[in-house]
Design a protein around this motif. Structure first.
Motif, PDB file in Angstrom:
ATOM      1  N   GLY A 289       0.757  -1.250  -0.028  1.00 13.66           N
ATOM      2  CA  GLY A 289      -0.121   0.192  -0.064  1.00 13.66           C
ATOM      3  C   GLY A 289       0.805   1.232  -0.057  1.00 13.66           C
ATOM      4  O   GLY A 289       0.611   2.108  -0.880  1.00 13.66           O
ATOM      5  N   MET A 290       1.919   1.349   0.843  1.00 14.17           N
ATOM      6  CA  MET A 290       2.762   2.458   0.922  1.00 14.17           C
ATOM      7  C   MET A 290       3.766   2.494  -0.169  1.00 14.17           C
ATOM      8  O   MET A 290       4.067   3.710  -0.855  1.00 14.17           O
ATOM      9  N   PHE A 291       4.043   1.716  -0.636  1.00 13.71           N
ATOM     10  CA  PHE A 291       4.963   1.356  -2.054  1.00 13.71           C
ATOM     11  C   PHE A 291       3.991   1.987  -3.176  1.00 13.71           C
ATOM     12  O   PHE A 291       4.843   3.080  -3.868  1.00 13.71           O
ATOM     13  N   ALA A 292       3.089   1.850  -3.279  1.00 14.19           N
ATOM     14  CA  ALA A 292       1.980   2.545  -4.348  1.00 14.19           C
ATOM     15  C   ALA A 292       1.921   3.899  -4.138  1.00 14.19           C
ATOM     16  O   ALA A 292       1.954   5.006  -4.990  1.00 14.19           O
ATOM     17  N   LEU A 418       9.962   3.732   1.129  1.00 14.24           N
ATOM     18  CA  LEU A 418      11.580   3.589   0.603  1.00 14.24           C
ATOM     19  C   LEU A 418      11.682   3.031  -0.725  1.00 14.24           C
ATOM     20  O   LEU A 418      11.979   3.563  -1.724  1.00 14.24           O
ATOM     21  N   THR A 419      11.045   1.840  -0.896  1.00 12.61           N
ATOM     22  CA  THR A 419      10.927   0.874  -2.252  1.00 12.61           C
ATOM     23  C   THR A 419      10.232   1.700  -3.058  1.00 12.61           C
ATOM     24  O   THR A 419      10.528   1.847  -4.411  1.00 12.61           O
ATOM     25  N   VAL A 423      12.374   2.843  -6.210  1.00 13.67           N
ATOM     26  CA  VAL A 423      11.990   1.975  -7.533  1.00 13.67           C
ATOM     27  C   VAL A 423      11.140   2.870  -8.323  1.00 13.67           C
ATOM     28  O   VAL A 423      11.594   2.935  -9.653  1.00 13.67           O
ATOM     29  N   LEU A 424      10.111   3.281  -8.081  1.00 16.35           N
ATOM     30  CA  LEU A 424       9.240   4.005  -8.882  1.00 16.35           C
ATOM     31  C   LEU A 424      10.042   5.415  -9.542  1.00 16.35           C
ATOM     32  O   LEU A 424      10.012   5.722 -10.675  1.00 16.35           O
ATOM     33  N   THR A 489       0.683  -3.145 -11.392  1.00 19.42           N
ATOM     34  CA  THR A 489       0.722  -4.575 -11.373  1.00 19.42           C
ATOM     35  C   THR A 489       1.208  -5.117 -10.129  1.00 19.42           C
ATOM     36  O   THR A 489       0.696  -6.143  -9.575  1.00 19.42           O
ATOM     37  N   ALA A 490       2.014  -4.307  -9.437  1.00 19.21           N
ATOM     38  CA  ALA A 490       2.397  -4.830  -7.880  1.00 19.21           C
ATOM     39  C   ALA A 490       1.259  -5.013  -7.037  1.00 19.21           C
ATOM     40  O   ALA A 490       1.066  -5.913  -6.355  1.00 19.21           O
TER      41      ALA A 490
END
Length: 523
Positions: A289-292, A418-419, A423-424, A489-490
């Motif tokens: 959730g936080m990644f996106a 962080l990722t 990453v994005l 997608t993730a």
């Protein structure tokens, strides 16, 4: 094990706190969590202005953003167990003091290097505060339904803070210099410090619990290696040797950490916790959730300013739609979680976040209202998933692992952020660099990013500047779309895992350990 340790530092003979005081405790810890979350995203809208005034390059910008979640993720596990040792109230107060001092340092940083160091120092304070916030909620709220509501509010504050950050940064830059985005923390720190000192429950913790600083260093080495490898691999001139060396450092750091934990009587993280599917899926839901959210907010605020010409404040108000979606959903889910069950809420929340991300992607060439609609859906989905994840992780762990469980849950948030940014953000930069078609008269520096292209265009004739900006904008949008596709997608993959992962039985507590477990919402 003593009763005080089993109940998180309070004696079991203590009566529950009065109702009004319980909610004041929630207000005190939510203020700290709000600060932590705001500082995660406040630089998104401030970054273009800050970069220009401090002469920060592309690498500087990456580390200014990432130093905060990087250091926090490395220290959170150790901070959680340290809180079990010295008491969570004490850790929270210490963290507030450190956070306030670091904010003052960052506000008056004379160059990018000092600002990066100050951001790392901010993370030290935040890592002391964050596990304590959830541990204090667990100690304060003993009723299952009331705890669900409290965790829902707590989790939503993280979402609200992440959404408020860009607004606060944009609003402050309308009237003040860039350092004000850090200076604004100080009065909030002082208010939270006084309130927490008065109302939060005490507890001396368990002095026999060791604190494993070397393990925190090992984790941080692994994280730094990963982030540096991503940055180097996506740069305009990647070095295979540098990427290999960074990955070697990352592997060594993580390998030594895992090896050390398995040999410790009191590890920072008990990997057996992940044999409980509720905890495993909770960690995945919180992280994804936080990644996106972090990644999409970063690239969207940059596009709104650099491509569409919005002010920092306008950009911040746009991405605040995620908070508008998260706040009512997070609180409602927290109140109903005991009926709905954690697993289906996490899966549905991640699916909604993915659909919202697709909506933002499809609205690239549409009126801004469609982007806002996509952000509302993203916020609603993430708010539901994070609330359910928090309840699943903390509620499924034994009480003697309260600090550890809180740290694991919060590390998943920070690693997700962080990722997402690393990453994005790096993916967008890499696609820009590899697809930009610079006009013949454009300087090579314009290939590094849209910021640099805009700066280069100022020294060119009108026709050349127009050609350069058109090429740079097209390349930027290529990268922007690619990041949204990867994020969606993730999220879809994480949602499918949440629904389909086998429903293994929770790990039973050892007879030699405390068997008291907080009630967790059903599957």
């Amino acid at each position: 094990m003593s009763e005080a340790v089993r109940t998180g530092g309070r004696s079991a003979d203590d009566r529950p706190l009065p109702r009004a005081r319980r909610w004041l405790v929630l207000a005190a810890v939510s203020a700290g969590l709000l600060l932590i979350s705001v500082d995660m995203t406040i630089l998104y809208t401030a970054l273009p202005t800050l970069s220009a005034q401090l002469d920060a390059g592309a690498s500087d910008r990456l580390w200014i953003i990432n130093a905060y979640p990087l250091v926090m993720a490395g220290l959170l596990l150790g901070a959680g167990t340290l809180g079990d040792r010295v008491g969570h109230k004490r850790m929270y107060l210490i963290g507030l003091v450190l956070f306030g001092a670091a904010s003052l340092t960052a506000a008056y940083a004379p160059d990018p290097a000092v600002l990066i160091a100050a951001r790392a120092f901010l993370a030290v304070g935040a890592s002391a505060m964050m596990p304590a916030t959830l541990s204090l909620i667990r100690v304060t709220f003993t009723d299952e339904r009331e705890r669900g509501i409290a965790i829902g509010i707590w989790g939503t504050m993280a979402m609200v803070g992440a959404a408020i950050g860009p607004i606060a940064g944009g609003a402050l830059l309308e009237y003040f210099w860039w350092g004000s985005v850090f200076l604004v923390n100080v009065p909030i720190v002082l208010a939270a410090l006084v309130l927490a000192a008065v109302v939060a429950p005490g507890g001396s913790g368990s002095p026999d619990r060791p604190w494993d600083l070397p393990a925190s260093v090992q984790v941080m080495a692994g994280l730094v290696g990963v982030v540096y490898a991503i940055k180097e691999a996506t740069g305009p001139e990647p070095s295979a040797l540098a990427v290999a060396a960074a990955l070697a450092v990352a592997v060594l750091g993580f390998w030594t950490f895992v090896r050390r934990q398995r040999g410790q009587a009191h590890p920072l993280i008990d990997f057996a916790l992940f044999r409980d599917p509720r905890i495993l899926i909770g960690v995945l839901a919180a992280g994804m959730g936080m990644f996106a959210l972090a990644g999409v907010q970063l690239v969207l605020t940059q596009r709104l300013q650099l491509v569409l010409g919005h002010s920092p404040l306008q950009s911040g108000l746009t991405v605040a739609a995620t908070a508008l979606g998260a706040l009512p959903v997070g609180v409602t889910v927290g109140a109903l979680l005991y009926r709905l069950g954690a697993r289906p809420v996490m899966g549905a929340g991640l699916l909604a976040t993915a659909l919202g991300t697709v909506g933002v992607l499809l609205s690239t060439s549409a009126p801004l209202v469609w982007t806002v609609a996509g952000l509302l859906v993203m916020g609603a989905g993430t708010g539901a998933a994070m609330t359910a994840a928090s309840a699943a992780i903390v509620g499924s762990a034994p009480a003697h692992r309260a600090g550890m469980a809180a740290s694991v849950e919060e590390v998943s948030y920070e690693l997700g952020s962080l990722t997402g940014v690393a990453v994005l953000g790096s993916l967008m930069a890499a696609v820009y660099t590899r697809t930009v078609a610079l006009p013949g008269q454009a300087p090579a520096s314009a290939a590094e990013g849209l910021d640099e292209a805009r700066a280069a265009a100022e020294g060119m004739d009108t026709a050349g500047a127009r050609a350069l900006l058109e090429a740079a904008t097209q390349a930027f949008d290529n990268g922007y779309r690619a990041t949204l596709v990867v994020a969606a997608t993730a999220l879809l993959a994480a949602s499918a895992f949440s629904f389909l992962h086998k429903r293994g039985a929770p790990l039973p507590p050892s007879p030699a350990q405390d068997t008291d477990r907080a009630a967790v919402p059903g599957e």
